[in-house]
Design an enzyme around this catalytic site. Structure first.
Site, PDB file in Angstrom:
ATOM      1  N   ASP A  12       0.702  -1.156   0.184  1.00  0.00           N
ATOM      2  CA  ASP A  12      -0.201   0.056   0.113  1.00  0.00           C
ATOM      3  C   ASP A  12       0.932   1.159   0.146  1.00  0.00           C
ATOM      4  O   ASP A  12       2.081   1.276   0.176  1.00  0.00           O
ATOM      5  CB  ASP A  12      -0.704   0.033   1.337  1.00  0.00           C
ATOM      6  N   SER A  13       0.378   2.390  -0.049  1.00  0.00           N
ATOM      7  CA  SER A  13       1.072   3.770  -0.228  1.00  0.00           C
ATOM      8  C   SER A  13       1.586   3.910   0.973  1.00  0.00           C
ATOM      9  O   SER A  13       2.545   4.613   1.558  1.00  0.00           O
ATOM     10  CB  SER A  13       0.224   4.837  -0.580  1.00  0.00           C
ATOM     11  N   CYS A  75      -4.326  -1.222  -2.003  1.00  0.00           N
ATOM     12  CA  CYS A  75      -4.516   0.253  -2.189  1.00  0.00           C
ATOM     13  C   CYS A  75      -5.355   0.248  -3.449  1.00  0.00           C
ATOM     14  O   CYS A  75      -4.938  -0.204  -4.694  1.00  0.00           O
ATOM     15  CB  CYS A  75      -3.057   0.568  -2.477  1.00  0.00           C
ATOM     16  N   GLU A 156      -1.912   8.077   8.148  1.00  0.00           N
ATOM     17  CA  GLU A 156      -0.587   7.733   8.412  1.00  0.00           C
ATOM     18  C   GLU A 156      -0.010   8.508   9.446  1.00  0.00           C
ATOM     19  O   GLU A 156       0.850   7.985  10.058  1.00  0.00           O
ATOM     20  CB  GLU A 156      -0.027   8.523   6.994  1.00  0.00           C
ATOM     21  N   CYS A 188     -10.928   3.335   0.046  1.00  0.00           N
ATOM     22  CA  CYS A 188      -9.486   3.772   0.299  1.00  0.00           C
ATOM     23  C   CYS A 188      -9.185   2.947   1.589  1.00  0.00           C
ATOM     24  O   CYS A 188      -9.987   2.941   2.344  1.00  0.00           O
ATOM     25  CB  CYS A 188      -9.046   5.107   0.357  1.00  0.00           C
ATOM     26  N   HIS A 190      -6.952   3.215   3.738  1.00  0.00           N
ATOM     27  CA  HIS A 190      -6.708   3.806   4.910  1.00  0.00           C
ATOM     28  C   HIS A 190      -8.311   4.040   5.793  1.00  0.00           C
ATOM     29  O   HIS A 190      -8.182   4.131   7.188  1.00  0.00           O
ATOM     30  CB  HIS A 190      -6.161   5.189   4.735  1.00  0.00           C
TER      31      HIS A 190
HETATM   32  N1  DGL Z   1      -4.634   3.539   0.680  1.00  0.00           N
HETATM   33  C1  DGL Z   1      -4.739   3.896  -0.369  1.00  0.00           C
HETATM   34  C2  DGL Z   1      -5.957   3.404  -1.277  1.00  0.00           C
HETATM   35  O1  DGL Z   1      -6.550   2.536  -0.965  1.00  0.00           O
HETATM   36  C3  DGL Z   1      -4.129   5.272  -0.849  1.00  0.00           C
HETATM   37  C4  DGL Z   1      -4.114   6.419   0.086  1.00  0.00           C
HETATM   38  C5  DGL Z   1      -3.336   7.338  -0.451  1.00  0.00           C
HETATM   39  O2  DGL Z   1      -2.130   7.149  -0.379  1.00  0.00           O
HETATM   40  O3  DGL Z   1      -3.770   8.466  -0.791  1.00  0.00           O
HETATM   41  O4  DGL Z   1      -6.503   4.275  -2.278  1.00  0.00           O
END
Ligand code: DGL
Length: 286
Positions: A12-13, A75, A156, A188, A190
């Site tokens: 993931d990011s 992600c 984050e 997302c 997150h």
């Molecule tokens: N967790 C990521 C997603 O599912 C991206 C969040 C990000 O880095 O902007 O899209």
């Protein structure tokens, strides 16, 4: 090494993919999981598509140097930008991506209006736009899109319950309620970590009960299916079972975040040097 002993790569990011990893661990406790958090370059959602593609290809390459038998793109943003390219490059490896759960949401909405919280990059992607168009036509559901700049970044930074986060969650969810959404898709990885904050906002403001859709469980189901098709599911605990992590951010911070969010403390390798050439780190680097 036996095929089944090889690791499953997950990336993931940043730490968003831990909301997927927690389901994978629960369902596949004997697997050797290698999680890559690109926290030094998060957020992806506000970066150009080429950057997200480059990061995704490089991270996959890095994970495959550990001999991974499968890959989970945990992600939505990276999946939308790069999963087709990853599948093209690694045709023999099972690759599972994640996309906003429009289909399950359409199946349960009563008001025929679904709110979708996702990154700007995901919402703008052609993969997502196709999914949206197809499901709107098939179901007649009105999907209300809401890009959420800044939200993944607060996760984050471990700001799960701060005033800043509550305010941003309200700013993004209230317009969905005003348009009569009774189902909200967390598009997302997150955002499941903000589920409590989102639920509190809904309790305060929604006139009707609102359901929340997270696709982490569906991704795990698909991963199990593919491991079985390829006969590579690990069914017994081995010396390699468990989670090992890599990061382009701060290794101690990632171990702390694992502990806080999943109550485990894996070893974390610092990949800053190996991965620094690809794109400039974000100004939010932690
Ligand atoms: N967790 C990521 C997603 O599912 C991206 C969040 C990000 O880095 O902007 O899209």
């Amino acid at each position: 090494m036996k095929q089944t002993d090889r690791p499953i790569g997950i990336f993931d990011s940043g730490i968003g993919g831990l909301s997927v990893l927690r389901h994978i661990r629960e369902q596949l406790p004997d697997e050797n999981l290698r999680y890559f958090a690109d926290s030094g370059f998060a957020p992806y959602g506000e970066k150009p598509e080429e950057v997200v593609i480059r990061r995704s290809m490089e991270i996959a390459h890095c994970l495959f140097t550990y001999n991974c038998k499968a890959l989970v793109v945990a992600c939505n943003t990276a999946t939308a930008a790069a999963v087709h390219l990853l599948r093209e490059k690694y045709p023999d490896i099972p690759i599972v991506g994640i996309e906003p759960g429009l289909k399950p949401a359409a199946a349960i909405t009563k008001s025929k209006t679904v709110g979708v919280l996702a990154t700007e990059r995901t919402l703008q992607s052609s993969k997502f736009r196709k999914l949206h168009q197809q499901l709107s036509e098939q179901t007649g559901v009105n999907f209300v899109m809401q890009a959420c700049p800044g939200l993944a970044d607060l996760v984050e930074k471990n700001e799960l319950h701060t005033t800043r986060t509550t305010e941003l969650v309200r700013r993004y969810t209230l317009p969905l309620l005003e348009q009569n959404a009774d189902t909200i898709v967390l598009g997302c990885t997150h955002y499941p970590f903000l589920q409590k904050t989102i639920e509190n906002t809904l309790l305060e403001s929604a006139a009707q009960p609102v359901q929340i859709i997270d696709t982490g469980v569906a991704v795990t189901r698909q991963l199990i299916r593919l491991l079985d098709v390829h006969h590579i599911r690990q069914m017994n605990a081995t010396a390699q079972s468990g989670v090992h992590a890599l990061t382009t951010g701060n290794a101690v911070l990632l171990a702390d975040q694992f502990e806080q969010l999943l109550h485990i403390r894996p070893d974390v390798a610092d990949m800053t040097r190996e991965m620094i050439t690809i794109a400039s780190p974000s100004p939010h680097r932690i």
